[in-house]
Design a protein around this motif. Structure first.
Motif, PDB file in Angstrom:
ATOM      1  N   LEU A  92       0.744  -1.144  -0.361  1.00  0.00           N
ATOM      2  CA  LEU A  92      -0.110  -0.088  -0.296  1.00  0.00           C
ATOM      3  C   LEU A  92       0.728   1.282  -0.109  1.00  0.00           C
ATOM      4  CD1 LEU A  92      -3.046  -1.022   2.319  1.00  0.00           C
ATOM      5  CD2 LEU A  92      -3.259  -1.314   0.015  1.00  0.00           C
ATOM      6  N   ALA A  93       1.968   1.275   0.877  1.00  0.00           N
ATOM      7  CA  ALA A  93       2.464   2.475   1.050  1.00  0.00           C
ATOM      8  C   ALA A  93       3.528   3.025  -0.455  1.00  0.00           C
ATOM      9  CB  ALA A  93       3.814   2.281   1.824  1.00  0.00           C
ATOM     10  N   GLY A  94       4.299   1.657  -1.085  1.00  0.00           N
ATOM     11  CA  GLY A  94       4.459   1.284  -2.034  1.00  0.00           C
ATOM     12  C   GLY A  94       3.676   2.459  -3.593  1.00  0.00           C
ATOM     13  N   LEU A  95       2.262   1.764  -3.642  1.00  0.00           N
ATOM     14  CA  LEU A  95       1.543   2.527  -4.304  1.00  0.00           C
ATOM     15  C   LEU A  95       0.947   3.923  -4.133  1.00  0.00           C
ATOM     16  CD1 LEU A  95      -1.550  -0.234  -4.454  1.00  0.00           C
ATOM     17  CD2 LEU A  95      -0.080   0.242  -6.327  1.00  0.00           C
ATOM     18  N   ALA A  96       1.080   4.535  -2.422  1.00  0.00           N
ATOM     19  CA  ALA A  96       0.631   6.255  -2.013  1.00  0.00           C
ATOM     20  C   ALA A  96       1.923   6.332  -2.448  1.00  0.00           C
ATOM     21  CB  ALA A  96       0.648   5.765  -0.651  1.00  0.00           C
ATOM     22  N   PHE A  97       3.182   6.205  -2.535  1.00  0.00           N
ATOM     23  CA  PHE A  97       4.345   6.760  -2.995  1.00  0.00           C
ATOM     24  C   PHE A  97       4.131   7.405  -4.547  1.00  0.00           C
ATOM     25  CE2 PHE A  97       9.001   7.705  -3.834  1.00  0.00           C
ATOM     26  CZ  PHE A  97       9.251   8.622  -3.282  1.00  0.00           C
ATOM     27  N   GLN A  98       4.078   6.311  -5.036  1.00  0.00           N
ATOM     28  CA  GLN A  98       4.440   6.340  -6.880  1.00  0.00           C
ATOM     29  C   GLN A  98       3.026   7.094  -6.987  1.00  0.00           C
ATOM     30  OE1 GLN A  98       3.999   2.540  -7.955  1.00  0.00           O
ATOM     31  NE2 GLN A  98       6.364   2.151  -8.310  1.00  0.00           N
ATOM     32  N   GLY A  99       1.958   7.317  -7.077  1.00  0.00           N
ATOM     33  CA  GLY A  99       0.434   7.869  -7.398  1.00  0.00           C
ATOM     34  C   GLY A  99       0.869   9.107  -6.331  1.00  0.00           C
TER      35      GLY A  99
END
Length: 423
Positions: A170-177
């Protein structure tokens, strides 16, 4: 038979009443899951920002040191405070303080961050967390009482594994988006949700930890004092410091934390450097490990009674799982062994946490858990430096082998120090 007292006596129901039948524990557990998940957003954002700005692993290690060194320095003061102040009160204060400090990080997370200011703010947050982590462990007895302590202490470790199973993705998706600032604000919002969950804990339904405590904040009940009570408290304090069980747990906890719990570094390095795996493989091994840890925590929680001798099985399984992972010749077999290591980690953490809470009198739980927290989290910076050197000098698989040897060494320590004394 245990060599010392086990304060987690099973009640008339045989200990079958689950901790989640207590609304207070349910609110506490929900808050822990939210808190531990939110931290992943912040940690990932800070790591990627520092690496993007410097390209230096040494600069990145500064984040780890700033985050965990305060826990090592403030663990004992936190424990003494928690023996005098209601843990619920400390948790409410630390939740709000963490939200404020975390939100302030938004102004530091830029393309060209001031690293020293960033380290300082992370250090402030780590100081707050030193008290929060001890309070979160100390309150468990008050939530469920002595009959449910072993299972509740084991179950509480599952919140870490549950967060680790979903947090990084979830953190990776939030950082990318959304970028790093959004990740920081998500964690700040998580702390506010944690505050709300802890506010729902009802003080009137909490279990008292000691008949010798001074008047506790929020409980509204005065306890007897006087010279006799002080003398008895002093005698009990001496027994706590001399306890063979207590010292055994503290030794094992520190050694395992130093040499066998650096999975963020060791597993990532093993997949990437030893097997040539990509980011997907790194994420897969951590997820499989976390899912296994949830199962391991559940297995530990099934034991209604835990003593220091329970660490014999916990260290044996942990050492064997580490050795299995170290011996895996290919990435595919390493991924297959990852859940086994996760089960062993979850079981070990559940047992050691329950044994620590059950090895001391209730009035010393705060002090005991502060020392355990110092061992678990305070060793992180030193362990990262040591195992990083081992990996650079050899490989991640060798680091896992070193971890396995340390676990088996701790097994020997437990066997020797918990032998029944011959009459």
């Amino acid at each position: 038979m245990p060599t010392g007292p086990v304060w987690t006596a099973v009640g008339d129901d045989g200990g079958r009443r689950g901790p989640f039948r207590s609304p207070n524990f349910s609110w506490y557990f929900a808050g822990q899951v939210v808190s531990n998940t939110g931290v992943w957003f912040q940690n990932l954002a800070l790591q990627l920002v520092v690496l993007g700005a410097t390209g230096s692993a040494q600069a990145l290690s500064g984040i780890t040191i700033a985050q965990f060194l305060p826990i090592f320095l403030l663990g004992i003061p936190a424990g003494r405070l928690l023996d005098r102040v209601a843990p619920r009160t400390v948790l409410l204060v630390t939740s709000l303080a963490s939200a404020v400090v975390t939100a302030s990080l938004v102004f530091v997370v830029t393309r060209d961050p001031d690293l020293w200011l960033l380290y300082a703010m992370v250090g402030v947050l780590g100081s707050v967390q030193a008290f929060e982590r001890v309070a979160a462990q100390t309150i468990i007895f008050e939530l469920v009482g002595p009959d449910g302590l072993s299972r509740a202490a084991s179950i509480s470790t599952i919140s870490l594994a549950a967060a680790r199973s979903v947090g990084p993705a979830l953190a990776g998706l939030a950082f990318q988006g959304l970028g790093p600032s959004a990740c920081i604000l998500i964690n700040a919002a998580a702390y506010l949700l944690v505050f709300a969950s802890r506010l729902r804990i009802r003080p009137a339904e909490l279990h008292r930890r000691s008949s010798l405590d001074r008047q506790r904040e929020g409980d509204g009940i005065k306890t007897p004092g006087g010279p006799g009570a002080k003398a008895l408290d002093g005698s009990a304090s001496g027994a706590f410091r001399r306890s063979r069980d207590v010292n055994t747990l503290l030794i094992v906890n520190a050694v395992i934390a130093l040499l066998a719990m650096n999975f963020g570094l060791v597993l990532t390095s093993t997949v990437n450097l030893s097997y040539g795996g990509d980011a997907g493989a790194v994420g897969a091994v951590h997820t499989l490990n976390a899912v296994g840890a949830i199962l391991g925590g559940i297995l530990a929680a099934r034991r209604p009674r835990v003593s220091v001798r329970s660490m014999i099985a916990a260290t044996s399984v942990f050492g064997a799982a580490l050795a299995l992972n170290a011996a895996a010749p290919t990435l595919l077999l390493f991924l297959a062994a990852a859940p086994v290591l996760g089960i062993a980690v979850g079981y070990y953490q559940g047992i050691v946490n329950a044994a620590a809470q059950g090895s001391v009198r209730p009035q010393f739980i705060g002090r005991m858990m502060s020392l355990m927290t110092m061992g678990s989290y305070g060793m992180v910076p030193f362990g990262a430096l040591l195992m990083g050197w081992v990996i650079d000098a050899s490989s991640g698989r060798v680091a896992l082998a070193v971890s396995a040897v340390s676990a088996f060494a701790c097994l020997v320590v437990v066997l020797v120090r918990t032998r029944p004394v011959s009459r």
